[in-house]
Design a protein around this motif. Sequence first.
Motif, PDB file in Angstrom:
ATOM      1  N   VAL A 138      -2.770   4.957  -2.831  1.00  0.00           N
ATOM      2  CA  VAL A 138      -3.826   5.827  -2.297  1.00  0.00           C
ATOM      3  C   VAL A 138      -3.447   7.270  -2.594  1.00  0.00           C
ATOM      4  N   GLU A 139      -4.210   7.914  -3.452  1.00  0.00           N
ATOM      5  CA  GLU A 139      -3.924   9.291  -3.878  1.00  0.00           C
ATOM      6  C   GLU A 139      -5.218  10.097  -3.758  1.00  0.00           C
ATOM      7  N   ARG A 140      -5.146  11.173  -2.964  1.00  0.00           N
ATOM      8  CA  ARG A 140      -6.383  11.915  -2.682  1.00  0.00           C
ATOM      9  C   ARG A 140      -6.815  12.800  -3.837  1.00  0.00           C
ATOM     10  N   ASP A 141      -5.878  13.190  -4.704  1.00  0.00           N
ATOM     11  CA  ASP A 141      -6.207  14.178  -5.734  1.00  0.00           C
ATOM     12  C   ASP A 141      -5.709  13.751  -7.113  1.00  0.00           C
ATOM     13  N   PRO A 142      -6.578  13.173  -7.915  1.00  0.00           N
ATOM     14  CA  PRO A 142      -6.126  12.723  -9.233  1.00  0.00           C
ATOM     15  C   PRO A 142      -5.786  13.877 -10.181  1.00  0.00           C
ATOM     16  N   THR A 143      -6.118  15.125  -9.788  1.00  0.00           N
ATOM     17  CA  THR A 143      -5.707  16.267 -10.622  1.00  0.00           C
ATOM     18  C   THR A 143      -4.302  16.740 -10.238  1.00  0.00           C
ATOM     19  N   TYR A 144      -3.809  16.297  -9.103  1.00  0.00           N
ATOM     20  CA  TYR A 144      -2.457  16.644  -8.616  1.00  0.00           C
ATOM     21  C   TYR A 144      -2.250  18.157  -8.501  1.00  0.00           C
ATOM     22  N   VAL A 185       0.864  -1.187   0.000  1.00  0.00           N
ATOM     23  CA  VAL A 185       0.000   0.000   0.000  1.00  0.00           C
ATOM     24  C   VAL A 185       0.902   1.239   0.000  1.00  0.00           C
ATOM     25  N   ILE A 186       0.771   2.047  -1.045  1.00  0.00           N
ATOM     26  CA  ILE A 186       1.605   3.239  -1.193  1.00  0.00           C
ATOM     27  C   ILE A 186       0.736   4.464  -0.946  1.00  0.00           C
ATOM     28  N   VAL A 187       1.149   5.321  -0.013  1.00  0.00           N
ATOM     29  CA  VAL A 187       0.414   6.578   0.232  1.00  0.00           C
ATOM     30  C   VAL A 187       1.075   7.662  -0.606  1.00  0.00           C
ATOM     31  N   GLY A 188       0.342   8.171  -1.601  1.00  0.00           N
ATOM     32  CA  GLY A 188       0.866   9.206  -2.490  1.00  0.00           C
ATOM     33  C   GLY A 188       1.140   8.646  -3.869  1.00  0.00           C
ATOM     34  N   GLY A 189       0.467   9.219  -4.862  1.00  0.00           N
ATOM     35  CA  GLY A 189       0.605   8.713  -6.241  1.00  0.00           C
ATOM     36  C   GLY A 189       1.266   9.724  -7.156  1.00  0.00           C
ATOM     37  N   GLY A 190       2.202  10.540  -6.599  1.00  0.00           N
ATOM     38  CA  GLY A 190       2.986  11.449  -7.447  1.00  0.00           C
ATOM     39  C   GLY A 190       4.066  10.670  -8.178  1.00  0.00           C
ATOM     40  N   VAL A 191       5.102  11.378  -8.605  1.00  0.00           N
ATOM     41  CA  VAL A 191       6.115  10.703  -9.425  1.00  0.00           C
ATOM     42  C   VAL A 191       6.832   9.626  -8.615  1.00  0.00           C
ATOM     43  N   SER A 222      -1.023  -0.103 -15.991  1.00  0.00           N
ATOM     44  CA  SER A 222      -1.021  -1.144 -17.024  1.00  0.00           C
ATOM     45  C   SER A 222      -0.436  -2.442 -16.471  1.00  0.00           C
ATOM     46  N   ARG A 223       0.380  -2.320 -15.417  1.00  0.00           N
ATOM     47  CA  ARG A 223       0.971  -3.513 -14.805  1.00  0.00           C
ATOM     48  C   ARG A 223       0.107  -4.050 -13.660  1.00  0.00           C
ATOM     49  N   GLY A 224      -1.014  -3.379 -13.399  1.00  0.00           N
ATOM     50  CA  GLY A 224      -1.968  -3.916 -12.421  1.00  0.00           C
ATOM     51  C   GLY A 224      -2.148  -3.098 -11.159  1.00  0.00           C
ATOM     52  N   ALA A 225      -1.456  -1.955 -11.033  1.00  0.00           N
ATOM     53  CA  ALA A 225      -1.634  -1.155  -9.820  1.00  0.00           C
ATOM     54  C   ALA A 225      -3.055  -0.623  -9.743  1.00  0.00           C
ATOM     55  N   ARG A 226      -3.581  -0.613  -8.503  1.00  0.00           N
ATOM     56  CA  ARG A 226      -4.925  -0.065  -8.282  1.00  0.00           C
ATOM     57  C   ARG A 226      -4.760   1.297  -7.627  1.00  0.00           C
ATOM     58  N   TYR A 227      -5.241   2.350  -8.278  1.00  0.00           N
ATOM     59  CA  TYR A 227      -5.202   3.691  -7.689  1.00  0.00           C
ATOM     60  C   TYR A 227      -6.540   3.955  -7.015  1.00  0.00           C
ATOM     61  N   VAL A 228      -6.490   4.270  -5.723  1.00  0.00           N
ATOM     62  CA  VAL A 228      -7.709   4.559  -4.956  1.00  0.00           C
ATOM     63  C   VAL A 228      -7.719   6.051  -4.656  1.00  0.00           C
ATOM     64  N   GLU A 229      -8.807   6.718  -5.047  1.00  0.00           N
ATOM     65  CA  GLU A 229      -8.912   8.161  -4.763  1.00  0.00           C
ATOM     66  C   GLU A 229      -9.461   8.330  -3.355  1.00  0.00           C
ATOM     67  N   ALA A 230      -8.589   8.646  -2.412  1.00  0.00           N
ATOM     68  CA  ALA A 230      -9.019   8.766  -1.002  1.00  0.00           C
ATOM     69  C   ALA A 230      -7.947   9.488  -0.212  1.00  0.00           C
ATOM     70  N   GLU A 231      -8.403  10.094   0.880  1.00  0.00           N
ATOM     71  CA  GLU A 231      -7.485  10.766   1.811  1.00  0.00           C
ATOM     72  C   GLU A 231      -7.074   9.753   2.876  1.00  0.00           C
ATOM     73  N   ALA A 232      -5.776   9.467   2.953  1.00  0.00           N
ATOM     74  CA  ALA A 232      -5.287   8.614   4.039  1.00  0.00           C
ATOM     75  C   ALA A 232      -5.323   9.426   5.325  1.00  0.00           C
ATOM     76  N   ALA A 233      -5.764   8.792   6.436  1.00  0.00           N
ATOM     77  CA  ALA A 233      -5.954   9.562   7.675  1.00  0.00           C
ATOM     78  C   ALA A 233      -5.226   8.973   8.878  1.00  0.00           C
TER      79      ALA A 233
END
Length: 392
Positions: free
Chosen positions: A36-42, A8-14, A171-182
Amino acid sequence: MPADSHIVIVGGGVIGSAIASFTLADPAFRGTVTVVERDPTYARASSALSASSIRQQFSTAINVEIGRYGIAFLRRVDDELAVDGVPAAIGLTEPGYLFLATAAGVPVLERNHALQRSLGVDVALLEPNALRQRFPWLATDDLAMGSLGLSGEGWFDGWSLMQAFRRKARSRGARYVEAEAAGFALDGERIAALTLADGSRIGGDLFVNAAGPWAARIAAWAGVPLPVRARRRQVFVFACPAPTPRCPLVIDPSGLWFRPEGAGYLCGLSPDASNDPDDAPLDVDHAAFDDTLWPLLAARVPAFEAVRVTGAWAGYYELNTVDHNGIVGTAAGVANLLLANGFSGHGMQQAPAIGRGVAELIVHGGYRTLDLSPLAFDRFERDAPIVELNVV
Ligand SMILES: Cc1cc2nc3c(=O)[nH]c(=O)nc-3n(C[C@H](O)[C@H](O)[C@H](O)COP(=O)(O)OP(=O)(O)OC[C@H]3O[C@@H](n4cnc5c(N)ncnc54)[C@H](O)[C@@H]3O)c2cc1C
């Protein structure tokens, strides 16, 4: 780590996306990755607000090695991160970095040069005459020396690199969840689950902090005192009618930097430490250009007397306040947390090496390609910081 673990990775930036992508690329990994990335618009992410430049000219061997890995990766990024045959075009260009020094700065430039050459960096020291010949638009009266990267340094589109890592990870199977980790749900010295703002939980075997400027908050949930703070940095965009042929990314002795971008230029200047609060709002202080940056620009390049500002933005450096270097790997006292934080203004160019290195920690329990252990968190506990002098 069992091959079928859940990461589980918190933060989906570079950084988070590079870690996800490299982990899933490893044939020995049969597990799953959730980002887990809260803002897909970054909108406020550093990866979207970066000046996205890459250099080899650092003062520490580890950063030079990371730079060498980074440029090699970026040169073949079209293939490395292609998805369904569509190349990851990032527009890499290599006009170099030029660090300028007055007499007072020459010993540091020479020391860095010796280290860089010993590690195979294509860099040259130039006297003022040679600087004038190569860059006739540059004012050199007060200068004693310049250090120019002859290859392997330049800039690229950082947004595209981040999106390319994200696309490749998915494309390799990662699941991006739009949510705020708390928070973390702890079970002794282990993290059992990530808690989300809506109260739900994501369980996992291993958790990665890739939360950029907000990383200290995530680390604190596990009791780890991470010395990373969000520090506002401004970038101004300007146009100038006079050309500056072969212009590299120039770092003035004052700390001002500028470089070409399309038909114009970008520039910036880090504030004094005494005027650099944590978490300042990301508003642009427009007066700073007229009051501080413009006079410095015009003093270094007389043609910049006639510039016109065409835009500006502000983003956060994820500043490691102890030694201005990345903090990568495990954190004492927490068995299943990995850190990838604190890159202090060079995380975009370091994303390939960090992504790969953290993936190797996840899958193999140790580094295989490039030894990133000098960046381990325990250097603070050993009181052995790795101070990077070349922070721009
Ligand atoms: C003005 C500026 C210029 C720069 N210039 C350069 C340069 O020339 N070269 C270079 O190499 N680097 C440069 N950098 C630095 C570089 O951009 C960063 O080091 C890099 O982008 C960091 O990436 P990251 O993924 O760690 O952080 P980010 O891109 O900030 O990503 C972190 C992500 O975590 C998410 N997140 C945080 N907390 C939570 C939470 N609780 N729940 C869910 N999601 C969360 C955020 O939404 C964010 O998307 C610059 C930075 C700035 C601001």
